[in-house]
Design a protein around this motif. Structure first.
Motif, PDB file in Angstrom:
ATOM      1  N   UNK A 133      42.848  78.658  58.469  1.00 10.91           N
ATOM      2  CA  UNK A 133      41.691  79.533  58.236  1.00 10.91           C
ATOM      3  C   UNK A 133      40.677  79.356  59.356  1.00 10.91           C
ATOM      4  N   UNK A 134      39.759  80.299  59.463  1.00  7.25           N
ATOM      5  CA  UNK A 134      38.684  80.249  60.448  1.00  7.25           C
ATOM      6  C   UNK A 134      37.365  80.136  59.701  1.00  7.25           C
ATOM      7  N   UNK A 135      36.657  79.037  59.925  1.00  6.14           N
ATOM      8  CA  UNK A 135      35.485  78.725  59.105  1.00  6.14           C
ATOM      9  C   UNK A 135      34.375  79.746  59.248  1.00  6.14           C
ATOM     10  N   UNK A 136      34.194  80.305  60.443  1.00  7.31           N
ATOM     11  CA  UNK A 136      33.110  81.274  60.603  1.00  7.31           C
ATOM     12  C   UNK A 136      33.376  82.523  59.777  1.00  7.31           C
ATOM     13  N   UNK A 137      34.615  82.991  59.798  1.00  2.49           N
ATOM     14  CA  UNK A 137      34.963  84.153  58.989  1.00  2.49           C
ATOM     15  C   UNK A 137      34.838  83.853  57.504  1.00  2.49           C
ATOM     16  N   UNK A 171      36.762  71.899  52.231  1.00  4.26           N
ATOM     17  CA  UNK A 171      37.871  71.869  53.187  1.00  4.26           C
ATOM     18  C   UNK A 171      37.470  72.026  54.645  1.00  4.26           C
ATOM     19  N   UNK A 172      36.294  72.574  54.910  1.00  5.40           N
ATOM     20  CA  UNK A 172      35.926  72.866  56.298  1.00  5.40           C
ATOM     21  C   UNK A 172      34.629  72.189  56.743  1.00  5.40           C
ATOM     22  N   UNK A 173      34.129  71.289  55.937  1.00  7.72           N
ATOM     23  CA  UNK A 173      32.953  70.496  56.295  1.00  7.72           C
ATOM     24  C   UNK A 173      33.392  69.054  56.496  1.00  7.72           C
ATOM     25  N   UNK A 174      32.899  68.442  57.567  1.00  6.15           N
ATOM     26  CA  UNK A 174      33.203  67.047  57.834  1.00  6.15           C
ATOM     27  C   UNK A 174      31.916  66.268  58.026  1.00  6.15           C
ATOM     28  N   UNK A 181      26.648  66.010  58.520  1.00  2.00           N
ATOM     29  CA  UNK A 181      27.366  67.233  58.182  1.00  2.00           C
ATOM     30  C   UNK A 181      27.616  68.124  59.393  1.00  2.00           C
ATOM     31  N   UNK A 182      28.872  68.583  59.526  1.00  2.00           N
ATOM     32  CA  UNK A 182      29.221  69.533  60.578  1.00  2.00           C
ATOM     33  C   UNK A 182      30.378  70.397  60.086  1.00  2.00           C
ATOM     34  N   UNK A 183      30.420  71.617  60.591  1.00  2.00           N
ATOM     35  CA  UNK A 183      31.462  72.566  60.236  1.00  2.00           C
ATOM     36  C   UNK A 183      32.654  72.400  61.167  1.00  2.00           C
ATOM     37  N   UNK A 220      24.479  73.163  53.236  1.00  2.00           N
ATOM     38  CA  UNK A 220      24.181  74.243  54.159  1.00  2.00           C
ATOM     39  C   UNK A 220      22.910  74.045  54.974  1.00  2.00           C
ATOM     40  N   UNK A 221      21.827  73.591  54.379  1.00  2.00           N
ATOM     41  CA  UNK A 221      20.608  73.365  55.171  1.00  2.00           C
ATOM     42  C   UNK A 221      20.774  72.199  56.142  1.00  2.00           C
ATOM     43  N   UNK A 222      21.477  71.169  55.712  1.00  2.00           N
ATOM     44  CA  UNK A 222      21.758  70.056  56.633  1.00  2.00           C
ATOM     45  C   UNK A 222      22.624  70.538  57.790  1.00  2.00           C
ATOM     46  N   UNK A 223      23.583  71.376  57.491  1.00  2.00           N
ATOM     47  CA  UNK A 223      24.426  71.944  58.536  1.00  2.00           C
ATOM     48  C   UNK A 223      23.598  72.779  59.507  1.00  2.00           C
TER      49      UNK A 223
END
Length: 393
Positions: A133-137, A171-174, A181-183, A220-223
């Motif tokens: 999958x593509x996280x941005x999409x 699944x797409x956050x590390x 937090x990062x995508x 999400x805000x931390x990201x």
């Protein structure tokens, strides 16, 4: 073919006259069988649906041998359908995505991250080309659904969007040691030997703000805060890279793509321009990207590729770049370059039928012109504020 200096002179003259356009050629894909009629005639959107979307709801990149479809294209098109108040097209796009990219597991009770790439296989058959999958999409799909639920008052959309956002978070956050937090660009293949590859263009601030509002306990805000850290660290000359990497406690050059900023990175400027001015990250995000404005000021066009470590640039960016930069210039209060962008983007209205824009030109152009023409904006919580007109009765 005209020289670049001659082209710049021609565009400058056209600006003074308030007319003119630039274009890129493309082969149109199979036409759609249905386009929603509206009293508000968003011609560029209608042409996109007619020329780039099949009748069953597949966005086709006709410039590729595989006639490929990506989740990015599906998600962007769903966003534009929402802006256009075109629910029939939104549902066709969602239905095709569910059936072909998510194995029919795209509802609130059974959510799978969709495969990012579909098209013609080497043996001539059609189907998924890459199951990752593509996280941005995925973020944009979740956003589209949450906002469709709110604007069209349909709880099922919202429930699906929230369920998809939860799947992205799992699944797409590390967690990057020393940052947090990062995508990840996708669930698989981006972490190896202590190096985590990241894509700065995958994290639009309005989208992250809306997901944070919908799920306050999410990442999400931390990201969002960490994405600004990423931009600042990787844009020393004011240019964003396509890719970067986290290793040994800091962001640096991506080991595979190097420090090039080009077709991915151009969206970083777009998302910065679309962010509500009241967002606390809006001004610092724009300030970190000042190199692009300075370059366009000096040359009259955006560079196709930039070595972000040195600012060395080459080539001339295509129409998609002007689409991405129109909101960026607008947010900076740069009326001259915003007008220059709009001049280039006039081809999206179909004024040059022999010169059809490519898929990427159209979608980034729709973001850009839709925003600067006042068809939509985002509030500080990331909510979509469309300028809907009544549909034809």
């Amino acid at each position: 073919m005209a020289t670049r200096s001659a082209m710049v002179q021609t565009i400058a003259l056209a600006l003074s006259l308030g007319q003119g356009h630039a274009a890129h050629a493309a082969n149109p894909p199979e036409p759609a069988s249905h386009v929603a009629a509206q009293c508000d005639d968003w011609r560029a959107y209608r042409l996109f649906i007619e020329r780039d979307v099949s009748g069953d709801g597949r966005v086709i990149d006709a410039s590729t041998p595989a006639q490929q479809t990506t989740t990015e294209g599906q998600a962007y098109a769903m966003f534009f359908a929402l802006v256009a108040n075109d629910r029939a097209t939104f549902d066709r796009l969602l239905g095709w995505t569910r059936a072909n990219l998510a194995s029919n597991r795209l509802d609130a009770t059974a959510v799978a991250l969709p495969a990012w790439l579909w098209g013609r296989r080497p043996d001539g058959s059609w189907g998924v080309l890459d199951p990752n999958s593509a996280a941005d999409a995925d973020l944009w799909l979740a956003y589209d659904l949450i906002e469709a639920g709110r604007l069209w008052r349909e709880p099922e959309y919202r429930q699906l969007g929230e369920a998809l956002a939860q799947r992205i978070a799992s699944e797409e956050i590390t967690d990057l040691p020393g940052l947090g937090t990062m995508l990840l660009p996708g669930p698989h293949g981006f972490v190896k030997d202590g190096v985590t590859r990241v894509n700065p263009s995958y994290m639009p601030l309005p989208v992250l703000r809306r997901l944070a509002h919908a799920a306050p306990k999410g990442p999400w805000n931390t990201l969002a805060n960490n994405s600004l850290t990423l931009i600042k660290a990787t844009a020393p000359q004011g240019f964003a890279p396509d890719w970067a990497a986290w290793q040994q406690g800091r962001f640096g050059v991506d080991p595979q793509k190097g420090d090039t900023g080009s077709y991915d990175a151009i969206r970083v400027y777009l998302w910065a321009g679309l962010t509500a001015s009241g967002d606390p990250l809006a001004k610092p995000w724009l300030a970190a990207l000042g190199g692009m404005r300075a370059r366009v000021d000096s040359t009259g066009f955006p560079p196709e590729k930039v070595a972000t470590a040195t600012g060395t640039a080459g080539g001339e960016g295509p129409l998609s770049y002007w689409g991405a930069l129109a909101p960026y210039f607008s947010a900076l209060g740069d009326k001259r370059n915003a007008s220059l962008a709009r001049l280039h983007l006039s081809v999206l209205d179909g004024d040059a039928p022999d010169k059809q824009p490519l898929y990427y030109d159209r979608v980034l152009g729709l973001f850009g012109t839709g925003f600067i023409d006042g068809r939509f904006h985002f509030d500080v919580d990331g909510r979509l504020v469309p300028n809907w007109r009544p549909a034809c009765g």
